[in-house]
Design a protein around this motif. Structure first.
Motif, mmCIF file in Angstrom:
data_model
loop_
_atom_site.group_PDB
_atom_site.id
_atom_site.type_symbol
_atom_site.label_atom_id
_atom_site.label_comp_id
_atom_site.label_asym_id
_atom_site.label_seq_id
_atom_site.Cartn_x
_atom_site.Cartn_y
_atom_site.Cartn_z
ATOM 1 N N ILE A 137 0.857 -1.172 0.000
ATOM 2 C CA ILE A 137 0.000 0.000 0.000
ATOM 3 C C ILE A 137 0.901 1.232 0.000
ATOM 4 O O ILE A 137 2.055 1.165 0.425
ATOM 5 N N HIS A 138 0.358 2.357 -0.485
ATOM 6 C CA HIS A 138 1.182 3.535 -0.689
ATOM 7 C C HIS A 138 0.521 4.781 -0.089
ATOM 8 O O HIS A 138 -0.684 4.804 0.151
ATOM 9 N N SER A 139 1.342 5.809 0.105
ATOM 10 C CA SER A 139 0.882 7.134 0.543
ATOM 11 C C SER A 139 -0.033 7.025 1.757
ATOM 12 O O SER A 139 -1.187 7.465 1.734
ATOM 13 N N ILE A 140 0.488 6.429 2.812
ATOM 14 C CA ILE A 140 -0.313 6.194 4.018
ATOM 15 C C ILE A 140 -0.369 7.470 4.856
ATOM 16 O O ILE A 140 0.663 8.068 5.155
ATOM 17 N N VAL A 141 -1.574 7.874 5.201
ATOM 18 C CA VAL A 141 -1.803 9.033 6.065
ATOM 19 C C VAL A 141 -2.635 8.563 7.255
ATOM 20 O O VAL A 141 -3.702 7.968 7.069
ATOM 21 N N VAL A 142 -2.148 8.820 8.464
ATOM 22 C CA VAL A 142 -2.859 8.425 9.679
ATOM 23 C C VAL A 142 -3.320 9.692 10.398
ATOM 24 O O VAL A 142 -2.511 10.586 10.656
ATOM 25 N N THR A 143 -4.604 9.754 10.701
ATOM 26 C CA THR A 143 -5.171 10.904 11.408
ATOM 27 C C THR A 143 -5.820 10.424 12.690
ATOM 28 O O THR A 143 -6.643 9.497 12.662
ATOM 29 N N VAL A 144 -5.459 11.039 13.805
ATOM 30 C CA VAL A 144 -6.046 10.729 15.105
ATOM 31 C C VAL A 144 -6.907 11.923 15.529
ATOM 32 O O VAL A 144 -6.432 13.053 15.573
ATOM 33 N N THR A 145 -8.180 11.636 15.803
ATOM 34 C CA THR A 145 -9.100 12.663 16.285
ATOM 35 C C THR A 145 -9.294 12.473 17.780
ATOM 36 O O THR A 145 -9.808 11.449 18.227
ATOM 37 N N ASN A 155 2.062 12.046 8.047
ATOM 38 C CA ASN A 155 2.162 11.825 6.602
ATOM 39 C C ASN A 155 3.477 11.175 6.200
ATOM 40 O O ASN A 155 3.875 11.276 5.049
ATOM 41 N N GLY A 156 4.145 10.513 7.105
ATOM 42 C CA GLY A 156 5.521 10.126 6.831
ATOM 43 C C GLY A 156 5.736 8.750 6.250
ATOM 44 O O GLY A 156 6.880 8.328 6.160
ATOM 45 N N THR A 157 4.696 8.015 5.862
ATOM 46 C CA THR A 157 4.893 6.649 5.378
ATOM 47 C C THR A 157 4.518 6.571 3.905
ATOM 48 O O THR A 157 3.365 6.751 3.532
ATOM 49 N N GLU A 158 5.508 6.304 3.057
ATOM 50 C CA GLU A 158 5.256 6.221 1.625
ATOM 51 C C GLU A 158 4.745 4.849 1.212
ATOM 52 O O GLU A 158 3.940 4.730 0.289
ATOM 53 N N MET A 159 5.221 3.793 1.888
ATOM 54 C CA MET A 159 4.819 2.446 1.480
ATOM 55 C C MET A 159 4.941 1.479 2.642
ATOM 56 O O MET A 159 5.862 1.591 3.451
ATOM 57 N N ILE A 160 4.012 0.550 2.716
ATOM 58 C CA ILE A 160 4.101 -0.591 3.637
ATOM 59 C C ILE A 160 3.945 -1.842 2.790
ATOM 60 O O ILE A 160 2.955 -1.996 2.058
ATOM 61 N N GLY A 161 4.930 -2.713 2.866
ATOM 62 C CA GLY A 161 4.917 -3.902 2.034
ATOM 63 C C GLY A 161 3.884 -4.925 2.474
ATOM 64 O O GLY A 161 3.268 -4.804 3.537
ATOM 65 N N PRO A 162 3.674 -5.964 1.664
ATOM 66 C CA PRO A 162 2.723 -7.020 2.021
ATOM 67 C C PRO A 162 3.157 -7.763 3.278
ATOM 68 O O PRO A 162 4.357 -7.998 3.495
ATOM 69 N N LYS A 163 2.184 -8.076 4.123
ATOM 70 C CA LYS A 163 2.434 -8.797 5.376
ATOM 71 C C LYS A 163 3.424 -8.052 6.276
ATOM 72 O O LYS A 163 4.192 -8.659 7.020
ATOM 73 N N ASP A 164 3.387 -6.729 6.206
ATOM 74 C CA ASP A 164 4.336 -5.921 6.978
ATOM 75 C C ASP A 164 3.559 -4.885 7.790
ATOM 76 O O ASP A 164 2.344 -4.724 7.620
ATOM 77 N N HIS A 165 4.262 -4.191 8.678
ATOM 78 C CA HIS A 165 3.620 -3.147 9.470
ATOM 79 C C HIS A 165 4.582 -1.986 9.679
ATOM 80 O O HIS A 165 5.790 -2.115 9.444
ATOM 81 N N GLN A 166 4.049 -0.875 10.113
ATOM 82 C CA GLN A 166 4.841 0.331 10.335
ATOM 83 C C GLN A 166 4.420 0.965 11.655
ATOM 84 O O GLN A 166 3.233 1.139 11.933
ATOM 85 N N SER A 167 5.406 1.297 12.484
ATOM 86 C CA SER A 167 5.126 2.025 13.719
ATOM 87 C C SER A 167 5.059 3.515 13.414
ATOM 88 O O SER A 167 5.906 4.043 12.683
ATOM 89 N N VAL A 168 4.059 4.180 13.978
ATOM 90 C CA VAL A 168 3.820 5.594 13.689
ATOM 91 C C VAL A 168 3.736 6.355 14.999
ATOM 92 O O VAL A 168 3.028 5.943 15.923
ATOM 93 N N VAL A 169 4.451 7.454 15.089
ATOM 94 C CA VAL A 169 4.370 8.373 16.226
ATOM 95 C C VAL A 169 3.871 9.714 15.696
ATOM 96 O O VAL A 169 4.475 10.287 14.784
ATOM 97 N N ILE A 170 2.783 10.205 16.263
ATOM 98 C CA ILE A 170 2.159 11.436 15.786
ATOM 99 C C ILE A 170 2.265 12.508 16.860
ATOM 100 O O ILE A 170 1.914 12.272 18.025
ATOM 101 N N THR A 171 2.728 13.665 16.470
ATOM 102 C CA THR A 171 2.848 14.790 17.396
ATOM 103 C C THR A 171 1.523 15.534 17.482
ATOM 104 O O THR A 171 0.905 15.848 16.446
ATOM 105 N N VAL A 172 1.072 15.783 18.691
ATOM 106 C CA VAL A 172 -0.165 16.531 18.932
ATOM 107 C C VAL A 172 0.224 17.982 19.205
ATOM 108 O O VAL A 172 0.865 18.289 20.216
#
Length: 229
Positions: A137-145, A155-172
């Protein structure tokens, strides 16, 4: 070939019209035929006339049958296209459901407190984005409300490969004011939306791992921005 109700109604209507036409022609011929004399209709004349009528009837019947077949094939083609579109949508949605978020929490050092700890503010949140599917998957954007409507976006993840994961830290920013001395309540009340583009180029939004929603607005690429300035 199994015809539907509307097609049978069309055939029946055409057959009744044809029968009525034949009967009208026959009635007119009998009413206007001379009863005696050299112009009196003979058996061969009647046979020839009925043969002509039968030919016309056969032609009309063939036309009705061809029309009914064409309508049936058109409906069958439309149904096949609809079923194919439904199958494609189901496959696309199944692919989108393979992307999920998990582990929403606040990392160490993400709390801002005053001296007496009566005011606690949340400055960061962390989570994982999983891609359980067979394609990247590409151009991953995570929004926390956060509670109250404040949003924080990553907005920092360009791609996550198949069967893979990405850790995300978001500044509030600015830090979120918590209702108590522990931000667990805020974390539980947060809504997380992950937006991404699948391998087919379709853009999806998925909130709290619910049903994925296809994004209909066109994506603006870097090439578009350069060309149209």
């Amino acid at each position: 070939m199994k015809l539907d109700r509307k097609t049978w109604q069309l055939i029946a209507t055409a057959a009744l019209f044809l029968l009525a036409t034949v009967l009208c022609i026959a009635a007119w011929a009998v009413a206007n035929a001379p009863q005696a004399g050299p112009d009196q209709l003979k058996a061969t004349d009647w046979m020839q006339a009925w043969g002509s009528i039968a030919g016309v009837a056969a032609g009309l019947a063939a036309a009705v049958a061809a029309t009914a077949l064409l309508m049936h094939e058109r409906r069958a083609a439309e149904e096949a296209r609809r079923q194919l579109a439904d199958a494609n949508r189901a496959q696309e949605e199944s692919r989108a459901r393979s992307v999920a978020t998990a582990g929403l929490d606040y990392p160490r050092g993400s709390l801002v407190e005053n001296i007496d700890r009566s005011v606690v503010k949340l400055s960061k949140v962390a989570l994982h984005v999983h891609n359980f599917g067979p394609d990247p998957i590409h151009s991953i954007v995570v929004t926390v409300t956060l509670p109250g409507g404040q949003t924080a976006e990553h907005n920092g993840t360009e791609m996550i490969g198949p069967k893979d994961h990405q850790s995300v830290v978001i500044t509030v920013e600015p830090p979120h004011l918590c209702t108590g001395d522990n931000p667990d309540f805020e974390i539980k009340m947060c809504h997380v939306t992950v937006s991404f583009t699948d391998s087919s180029g379709i853009r999806w939004n998925r909130t709290n791992n619910g049903a994925p929603e296809r994004e209909t607005r066109p994506l603006v690429t870097l090439r578009d921005m350069i060309e149209f300035g």
